[in-house]
Design a protein around this motif. Structure first.
Motif, PDB file in Angstrom:
ATOM      1  N   VAL A  37       0.984  -1.334  -0.216  1.00 31.56           N
ATOM      2  CA  VAL A  37      -0.013   0.296   0.201  1.00 31.56           C
ATOM      3  C   VAL A  37       0.620   1.164   0.097  1.00 31.56           C
ATOM      4  CG1 VAL A  37      -2.072  -1.097   1.146  1.00 31.56           C
ATOM      5  CG2 VAL A  37      -0.077   0.160   2.929  1.00 31.56           C
ATOM      6  N   THR A  38       2.198   0.683   0.477  1.00 32.29           N
ATOM      7  CA  THR A  38       2.222   2.218   0.332  1.00 32.29           C
ATOM      8  C   THR A  38       3.718   2.703  -0.636  1.00 32.29           C
ATOM      9  OG1 THR A  38       4.278   1.007   1.673  1.00 32.29           O
ATOM     10  CG2 THR A  38       2.785   2.768   3.216  1.00 32.29           C
ATOM     11  N   GLU A  39       3.927   1.809  -1.259  1.00 31.35           N
ATOM     12  CA  GLU A  39       4.778   1.614  -3.011  1.00 31.35           C
ATOM     13  C   GLU A  39       3.673   2.295  -3.799  1.00 31.35           C
ATOM     14  OE1 GLU A  39       7.964   0.169  -3.647  1.00 31.35           O
ATOM     15  OE2 GLU A  39       7.346   0.727  -5.661  1.00 31.35           O
ATOM     16  N   ARG A  40       2.180   1.637  -3.390  1.00 29.84           N
ATOM     17  CA  ARG A  40       1.567   1.993  -4.088  1.00 29.84           C
ATOM     18  C   ARG A  40       0.449   3.575  -4.049  1.00 29.84           C
ATOM     19  NH1 ARG A  40      -4.838  -0.500  -4.376  1.00 29.84           N
ATOM     20  NH2 ARG A  40      -5.315   0.517  -6.126  1.00 29.84           N
ATOM     21  N   MET A  41       1.445   3.845  -3.090  1.00 33.63           N
ATOM     22  CA  MET A  41       1.143   5.522  -2.485  1.00 33.63           C
ATOM     23  C   MET A  41       2.174   6.804  -2.715  1.00 33.63           C
ATOM     24  SD  MET A  41      -2.421   5.766  -2.565  1.00 33.63           S
ATOM     25  CE  MET A  41      -2.240   7.497  -1.805  1.00 33.63           C
ATOM     26  N   GLY A  42       3.205   5.549  -3.536  1.00 32.50           N
ATOM     27  CA  GLY A  42       4.680   6.481  -3.219  1.00 32.50           C
ATOM     28  C   GLY A  42       5.159   7.227  -1.915  1.00 32.50           C
ATOM     29  N   MET A  43       4.587   5.815  -1.054  1.00 37.47           N
ATOM     30  CA  MET A  43       5.193   6.268  -0.003  1.00 37.47           C
ATOM     31  C   MET A  43       6.739   5.457   1.306  1.00 37.47           C
ATOM     32  SD  MET A  43       4.080   9.268   0.947  1.00 37.47           S
ATOM     33  CE  MET A  43       4.220   9.277   2.701  1.00 37.47           C
ATOM     34  N   THR A  44       6.787   4.936  -0.264  1.00 39.41           N
ATOM     35  CA  THR A  44       7.735   3.772   0.659  1.00 39.41           C
ATOM     36  C   THR A  44       9.134   3.935   1.272  1.00 39.41           C
ATOM     37  OG1 THR A  44       7.035   2.024  -1.088  1.00 39.41           O
ATOM     38  CG2 THR A  44       9.032   1.460   0.022  1.00 39.41           C
ATOM     39  N   PRO A  45       9.802   5.548   0.233  1.00 40.21           N
ATOM     40  CA  PRO A  45      11.044   6.567   1.277  1.00 40.21           C
ATOM     41  C   PRO A  45      10.621   6.039   2.478  1.00 40.21           C
ATOM     42  CG  PRO A  45      10.767   6.924  -1.589  1.00 40.21           C
ATOM     43  CD  PRO A  45       9.913   6.403  -1.070  1.00 40.21           C
ATOM     44  N   ARG A  46       9.124   7.284   3.002  1.00 42.33           N
ATOM     45  CA  ARG A  46       9.475   7.524   4.197  1.00 42.33           C
ATOM     46  C   ARG A  46       8.530   7.377   5.607  1.00 42.33           C
ATOM     47  NH1 ARG A  46      10.345  13.847   3.115  1.00 42.33           N
ATOM     48  NH2 ARG A  46      10.379  13.736   1.127  1.00 42.33           N
TER      49      ARG A  46
ATOM     50  N   LYS B  25      -1.911  12.704   4.357  1.00 42.06           N
ATOM     51  CA  LYS B  25      -2.807  12.535   3.120  1.00 42.06           C
ATOM     52  C   LYS B  25      -2.973  11.000   2.975  1.00 42.06           C
ATOM     53  CE  LYS B  25      -6.793  13.706   3.281  1.00 42.06           C
ATOM     54  NZ  LYS B  25      -7.928  13.953   3.112  1.00 42.06           N
ATOM     55  N   ARG B  26      -1.890  11.265   2.337  1.00 44.55           N
ATOM     56  CA  ARG B  26      -1.109   9.979   1.476  1.00 44.55           C
ATOM     57  C   ARG B  26      -1.022   8.821   2.861  1.00 44.55           C
ATOM     58  NH1 ARG B  26       3.460  10.105  -3.589  1.00 44.55           N
ATOM     59  NH2 ARG B  26       2.928  12.566  -3.994  1.00 44.55           N
ATOM     60  N   PHE B  27      -0.041   8.621   3.705  1.00 49.98           N
ATOM     61  CA  PHE B  27      -0.431   7.346   4.362  1.00 49.98           C
ATOM     62  C   PHE B  27      -1.700   7.161   4.959  1.00 49.98           C
ATOM     63  CE2 PHE B  27       3.813   7.892   5.807  1.00 49.98           C
ATOM     64  CZ  PHE B  27       4.820   6.405   5.434  1.00 49.98           C
ATOM     65  N   SER B  28      -2.254   8.257   4.896  1.00 48.64           N
ATOM     66  CA  SER B  28      -4.353   7.969   5.683  1.00 48.64           C
ATOM     67  C   SER B  28      -4.673   7.875   4.462  1.00 48.64           C
ATOM     68  CB  SER B  28      -4.920   9.476   5.982  1.00 48.64           C
ATOM     69  OG  SER B  28      -5.568   9.478   6.008  1.00 48.64           O
ATOM     70  N   ILE B  29      -4.549   7.673   3.325  1.00 43.34           N
ATOM     71  CA  ILE B  29      -5.047   6.822   2.021  1.00 43.34           C
ATOM     72  C   ILE B  29      -4.850   4.804   2.317  1.00 43.34           C
ATOM     73  CG2 ILE B  29      -5.326   6.583  -0.663  1.00 43.34           C
ATOM     74  CD1 ILE B  29      -5.455   9.568  -0.455  1.00 43.34           C
ATOM     75  N   ALA B  30      -3.298   4.873   2.661  1.00 48.29           N
ATOM     76  CA  ALA B  30      -2.410   3.632   2.737  1.00 48.29           C
ATOM     77  C   ALA B  30      -3.707   2.985   3.836  1.00 48.29           C
ATOM     78  CB  ALA B  30      -0.811   4.088   2.928  1.00 48.29           C
ATOM     79  N   ARG B  31      -3.753   3.475   5.003  1.00 46.79           N
ATOM     80  CA  ARG B  31      -4.130   3.027   6.261  1.00 46.79           C
ATOM     81  C   ARG B  31      -5.480   2.245   5.533  1.00 46.79           C
ATOM     82  NH1 ARG B  31      -7.533   4.351   9.645  1.00 46.79           N
ATOM     83  NH2 ARG B  31      -8.091   6.261   9.099  1.00 46.79           N
TER      84      ARG B  31
ATOM     85  N   LEU C 149      -3.174  17.484  -1.302  1.00 47.23           N
ATOM     86  CA  LEU C 149      -2.296  16.046  -2.768  1.00 47.23           C
ATOM     87  C   LEU C 149      -2.159  16.688  -3.552  1.00 47.23           C
ATOM     88  CD1 LEU C 149      -4.562  13.195  -2.897  1.00 47.23           C
ATOM     89  CD2 LEU C 149      -2.391  13.230  -0.201  1.00 47.23           C
ATOM     90  N   ASP C 150      -0.663  16.681  -4.074  1.00 45.24           N
ATOM     91  CA  ASP C 150      -0.091  16.888  -4.821  1.00 45.24           C
ATOM     92  C   ASP C 150      -0.491  17.228  -6.549  1.00 45.24           C
ATOM     93  OD1 ASP C 150       1.633  15.251  -4.830  1.00 45.24           O
ATOM     94  OD2 ASP C 150       3.151  16.718  -4.247  1.00 45.24           O
ATOM     95  N   GLN C 151       0.415  16.788  -7.573  1.00 49.04           N
ATOM     96  CA  GLN C 151      -0.134  16.492  -8.541  1.00 49.04           C
ATOM     97  C   GLN C 151       0.253  14.857  -8.977  1.00 49.04           C
ATOM     98  OE1 GLN C 151      -2.867  17.286 -11.099  1.00 49.04           O
ATOM     99  NE2 GLN C 151      -2.474  19.560  -9.733  1.00 49.04           N
ATOM    100  N   GLU C 152       0.945  14.432  -8.215  1.00 46.29           N
ATOM    101  CA  GLU C 152       0.979  13.497  -8.407  1.00 46.29           C
ATOM    102  C   GLU C 152      -0.262  11.933  -7.703  1.00 46.29           C
ATOM    103  OE1 GLU C 152       5.062  12.108  -6.942  1.00 46.29           O
ATOM    104  OE2 GLU C 152       5.047  10.112  -6.756  1.00 46.29           O
ATOM    105  N   ALA C 153       0.370  12.451  -6.497  1.00 50.48           N
ATOM    106  CA  ALA C 153      -0.762  12.576  -5.380  1.00 50.48           C
ATOM    107  C   ALA C 153      -1.969  12.665  -5.972  1.00 50.48           C
ATOM    108  CB  ALA C 153      -0.483  12.975  -4.035  1.00 50.48           C
ATOM    109  N   LEU C 154      -2.878  13.558  -6.404  1.00 52.96           N
ATOM    110  CA  LEU C 154      -4.342  13.163  -6.531  1.00 52.96           C
ATOM    111  C   LEU C 154      -3.994  12.139  -7.993  1.00 52.96           C
ATOM    112  CD1 LEU C 154      -4.651  17.506  -7.893  1.00 52.96           C
ATOM    113  CD2 LEU C 154      -5.593  15.009  -5.590  1.00 52.96           C
ATOM    114  N   GLY C 155      -2.747  11.864  -8.859  1.00 54.75           N
ATOM    115  CA  GLY C 155      -2.522  10.794 -10.187  1.00 54.75           C
ATOM    116  C   GLY C 155      -3.433   8.982  -9.138  1.00 54.75           C
TER     117      GLY C 155
END
Lengths: 243, 224
Positions: free
Chosen positions: A123-132, A146-152, A170-176
């Protein structure tokens, strides 16, 4: 968990009422969302969108009315309903002093998720949050939280997603990435009820659209039935009436 | 059933990790309880006679007032960022959240008491280890934590939660404090008597009743 194939509607709300003190917030809301569809819910500030999401998520008790989610009455089987829904609220629902990984691990344990570390990685990979993942949430920006919140909300692979203005911050990347989650067709039963203030996003993402005005559903249509201009006009007509 | 206890354990573990990281509860409560004991030590002349009379009361006042600070903080961390909703979204009964928070509160209070009592014993010239105090402390702390967890969940949604918690909580918990003070007095004086057979079962019954009533009340309290 797969929904019962005998149940036609993922979400069925009828005659829902809720007041805070003497202030009525929802005045007899009727809403239906079939399985596999995305319903975008629009409405001006104070129209009751967040209260409706909170009731569907079993966070608030309604004063009257019936809610059936996945064929289960909310009033009697709230615990079972929570197992099949994933919820994104205004607040990220994360502990600032825990890392992203610790927050997700805690949620996963509460939801009884199997193979927790693998699921967190997915789920973190999917939301682009793996590095964080190993950064304390308190040090992250609102958008990152918010990205972590969606991953949760995705951790337990819910078949119904309830999202309250998930695009805020959310920024443009996260909106995508969010759009990919909402329109994900890997599970044909995945149903989404999403509130938003963006009419363009509502039209782009939804198969159905509803407009909540003064605690009532003033408009509810399939987006396939009307053209974009007609939908925009309907939105302006209904929201202008209260402004 | 395994999932039930796993979820309770998850809440406790989360609270312990948060506390070890922030030390919000342990440090503030410990300093407060120590101050209470030191002030009473200076205010009263701790002769053997006065100690036997007032020490149990001072000890439990320190534990109770310190406990209130900790209980307030316990739900504040859930409320401040809307995290209570995060807990409520889990597919578990509300009682799981209650017992998770209760165990965390109980644990923190016992740790604080374990640190405070030796200081108290030195200042009031009492034995550092009185075995009979242990069951009294555990039973009374369980009662305080049980009632306190419910009322802190109730107070958290009020505007003046720091004031509201003691106002709601103290009247209900008075029987526990009376029983704990009386039983501790018997132990400190070293005159084990029939009194003990009255107060310890009283504490156990109080705990049993509130361990049944409070989870049900908690479920009603946390939903708007």
């Amino acid at each position: 968990m797969n929904p019962s194939p005998k149940v036609e509607l993922a979400i069925k709300v009828s005659g829902l009422r809720k007041a805070f003190g003497r202030t009525p917030v929802l005045r007899s809301v009727d809403l239906e969302v079939p399985w596999g569809q995305v319903l975008t819910l629009l409405g001006p500030n104070g129209s009751g969108k967040t209260t409706l999401i909170k009731i569907l998520a079993t966070l608030t008790r309604p004063d009257a009315g019936d809610v059936i989610i996945g064929g289960m009455p909310l009033s009697k089987r709230g615990q079972s309903v929570r197992r099949i829904i994933g919820v994104v609220t205004h607040d990220p629902l994360l502990y600032d002093d825990l890392t992203g990984r610790e927050n997700l691990r805690f949620s996963a344990r509460m939801f009884g998720v199997q193979r927790i570390d693998q699921r967190i990685a997915e789920v973190t990979e999917r939301m682009g949050m793996t590095p964080r993942l190993d950064q304390r949430v308190g040090t992250l920006s609102h958008g990152m939280k918010k990205r972590f919140s969606i991953a949760r909300a995705l951790l337990h692979d819910p078949v119904i997603l309830l999202m309250d203005e998930p695009e805020s911050g959310l920024d443009q990347e996260a909106l995508g990435l969010l759009d990919a989650v909402v329109t994900d067709k890997s599970n044909s039963q995945r149903t989404v009820l999403m509130t938003t203030h963006s009419l363009d996003r509502a039209i782009a993402l939804g198969q159905r659209m509803a407009i909540l005005v003064n605690g009532r559903v003033a408009y509810q249509e399939s987006l396939e039935s009307g053209g974009t201009e007609a939908l925009k006009e309907a939105y302006m007509r209904h929201t202008r009436a209260v402004s | 059933m395994r999932g039930y206890f796993a979820a309770i354990f998850a809440v406790v573990t989360k609270d312990v990790i948060l506390e070890l990281r922030t030390k919000d509860i342990l440090v503030s409560v410990m300093v407060f309880a120590l101050l209470v004991i030191v002030i009473f030590n200076f205010a009263l002349d701790p002769t053997p006679r006065t100690v036997a009379l007032v020490a149990p009361g001072i000890l439990w006042v320190a534990f109770l007032f310190g406990g209130v600070l900790g209980l307030n903080r316990s739900f504040a961390i859930e409320q401040d960022r809307g995290n209570l909703y995060g807990l409520m979204l889990a597919p578990v009964g509300r009682d799981v959240i209650f017992f998770g928070k209760l165990l965390g509160n109980f644990l923190f209070m016992v740790v604080i008491e374990a640190f405070i009592y030796p200081v108290f014993a030195v200042l009031f010239n009492l034995p550092i280890w009185i075995p009979g105090l242990l069951p009294i402390a555990l039973l009374a702390t369980l009662g305080i934590a049980t009632v306190g967890t419910t009322f802190s969940a109730m107070a958290i949604n009020t505007r003046s939660r720091e004031v509201m918690l003691p106002v709601l909580f103290f009247p209900v918990v008075v029987p526990v404090i009376v029983a704990a003070v009386e039983a501790s007095g018997v132990m400190i004086r070293g005159d084990e008597s029939a009194e003990l057979t009255r107060w310890i079962p009283f504490l156990a019954v109080f705990d049993a009743i509130f361990l049944v009533v409070c989870p049900a009340a908690f479920s009603l309290v946390i939903e708007e």
